[in-house]
Design a protein around this motif. Sequence first.
Motif, short mmCIF file in Angstrom:
data_model
loop_
_atom_site.label_atom_id
_atom_site.label_comp_id
_atom_site.label_asym_id
_atom_site.label_seq_id
_atom_site.Cartn_x
_atom_site.Cartn_y
_atom_site.Cartn_z
N CYS A 29 0.84 -1.21 0.00
CA CYS A 29 0.00 0.00 0.00
C CYS A 29 0.87 1.25 0.00
O CYS A 29 0.43 2.32 -0.42
N ARG A 30 2.13 1.12 0.46
CA ARG A 30 3.01 2.27 0.51
C ARG A 30 3.55 2.62 -0.88
O ARG A 30 3.51 3.77 -1.29
N THR A 31 4.03 1.61 -1.61
CA THR A 31 4.59 1.87 -2.94
C THR A 31 3.53 1.67 -4.03
O THR A 31 3.80 1.91 -5.20
N LYS A 32 2.35 1.17 -3.65
CA LYS A 32 1.22 0.95 -4.56
C LYS A 32 1.48 -0.16 -5.59
O LYS A 32 0.81 -0.23 -6.61
N GLN A 33 2.45 -1.04 -5.31
CA GLN A 33 2.71 -2.13 -6.26
C GLN A 33 1.74 -3.30 -6.03
O GLN A 33 1.30 -3.55 -4.91
N GLY A 34 1.41 -3.98 -7.12
CA GLY A 34 0.65 -5.24 -7.04
C GLY A 34 -0.85 -5.08 -6.85
O GLY A 34 -1.55 -6.08 -6.65
N LEU A 35 -1.37 -3.84 -6.93
CA LEU A 35 -2.78 -3.65 -6.58
C LEU A 35 -3.75 -3.95 -7.72
O LEU A 35 -4.93 -4.24 -7.46
N GLU A 36 -3.28 -3.91 -8.98
CA GLU A 36 -4.21 -4.10 -10.11
C GLU A 36 -4.99 -5.42 -10.04
O GLU A 36 -6.20 -5.43 -10.27
N PRO A 37 -4.33 -6.57 -9.74
CA PRO A 37 -5.09 -7.83 -9.66
C PRO A 37 -6.20 -7.79 -8.62
O PRO A 37 -7.24 -8.41 -8.78
N TRP A 38 -5.98 -7.05 -7.54
CA TRP A 38 -7.00 -6.91 -6.49
C TRP A 38 -8.19 -6.08 -7.01
O TRP A 38 -9.35 -6.46 -6.85
N PHE A 39 -7.88 -4.96 -7.69
CA PHE A 39 -8.97 -4.16 -8.25
C PHE A 39 -9.76 -4.99 -9.26
O PHE A 39 -11.00 -4.96 -9.28
N ASP A 40 -9.04 -5.75 -10.12
CA ASP A 40 -9.71 -6.59 -11.11
C ASP A 40 -10.59 -7.64 -10.44
O ASP A 40 -11.69 -7.93 -10.92
N TRP A 41 -10.09 -8.21 -9.36
CA TRP A 41 -10.86 -9.23 -8.62
C TRP A 41 -12.21 -8.64 -8.17
O TRP A 41 -13.26 -9.25 -8.34
N ILE A 42 -12.17 -7.44 -7.62
CA ILE A 42 -13.42 -6.80 -7.15
C ILE A 42 -14.37 -6.58 -8.33
O ILE A 42 -15.56 -6.90 -8.25
N LEU A 43 -13.82 -6.06 -9.44
CA LEU A 43 -14.69 -5.75 -10.59
C LEU A 43 -15.32 -7.02 -11.16
O LEU A 43 -16.49 -7.02 -11.56
N ARG A 44 -14.56 -8.13 -11.17
CA ARG A 44 -15.12 -9.41 -11.66
C ARG A 44 -16.22 -9.90 -10.73
O ARG A 44 -17.28 -10.36 -11.16
N ARG A 45 -15.99 -9.81 -9.41
CA ARG A 45 -17.01 -10.26 -8.45
C ARG A 45 -18.27 -9.39 -8.57
O ARG A 45 -19.39 -9.87 -8.43
#
Lengths: 222, 222
Positions: free
Chosen positions: A197-213
């Motif tokens: 959350c500090r460097t904002k790395q790796g977050l896209e798969p999480w956002f995609d997961w929410i949008l798919r659900r």
Amino acid sequence: MVKIPVVKDILEVNERIALENKELFDKHKVLVINLMGSPGSGKTSLLELTISALKEKLSIGVIEGDIQSMLDAERINKYGIQIVQINTYGACHLDGNMIRDALPSLNLEKLDLLMVENVGNLVCPAEFKIGEDYKVMILSMPEGDDKPIKYPLMFQESSVLLINKIDLAPYLGVSIERIKNESFRVNPRLAIFPISCRTKQGLEPWFDWILRRYKEKMNAQS
Amino acid sequence: MVKIPVVKDILEVNERIALENKELFDKHKVLVINLMGSPGSGKTSLLELTISALKEKLSIGVIEGDIQSMLDAERINKYGIQIVQINTYGACHLDGNMIRDALPSLNLEKLDLLMVENVGNLVCPAEFKIGEDYKVMILSMPEGDDKPIKYPLMFQESSVLLINKIDLAPYLGVSIERIKNESFRVNPRLAIFPISCRTKQGLEPWFDWILRRYKEKMNAQS
């Protein structure tokens, strides 16, 4: 002498209330995520980044669960979304009844996604349904790679494990591979996203997961 | 219709059992420390360093509290001291009764210091006495500097706050001064020791604190 099974009763009553909450959320097609993790694992930071990333695509609301204080709610409030603060005054987790009491303060008609930040605790919140579609947990790397073995219930109950603070990996004697392996051993169906959350790395798969659900929920028969 | 105050009863019964435990510890002049903190805050690492530093001066025993697994007990076992593992199987804290059940497995005659590692949880353990002389808490810097405001009970109940992982301070947006100030606001009598179990800095004042408390207990009227 009658033995009263108190704990079972409490959990059964909670299950019924949580189901009623869920029926209401389903009726309004609101995707509900119950976010859990230890104190300081990064729940509120994740919420802030998720709101920033998705607020143009989804109408988002937040329920903040804290023993006391409004600190987290104040951090979320600046995003101008629907937000309700629940103070449990000692209770170490949210339950179905607390969420039900918060519902009159939310306009469900206008919500797509409701994110509930549970009390910081790797143990008790996993036992109590609140009416969510998914339980999501966040574990930060400084907590160590033995946590799936020591606190298995939350890993079993969750659909997603976010491994936060991976930017600190070089300074810790903690193995991200061991966290993954031990987590899969406890729950082979976990979706695991390493993030910072500090460097904002790796977050896209999480956002995609929410949008798919969310899409799945919109397309489901109601 | 009689309203049964379940929670109050549980806490009252626990208080009584904890007092009986304490009388037994006092009789044998065993100093008992109840060590509490979030998952991954560094409780077991602190125990290992404390045993290494003090084992020539004090005869030390450990009770390890975990929901399940024997990982921590295995780490401690290599020091060749008295150790008992309690698995709570779901319960999020130790209570007086669990400690009482562990007592037959300890030779109190031969102990000076008993350190009890509670279940990793910043909330519930603070509510349950176990018969300890002192509650000691450990908070790690990555957990953040807002924790005294959000989880005040444990800070109120503790005599010592160890602030662990200060070696990570350069990589975190966390203020050690704010942790201290907010902690003192909740509990002005806290002894606060900033430490790093990884680099071993700052531990001497903690060891001294234990030795002073042990001396006081030896000199007390029994």
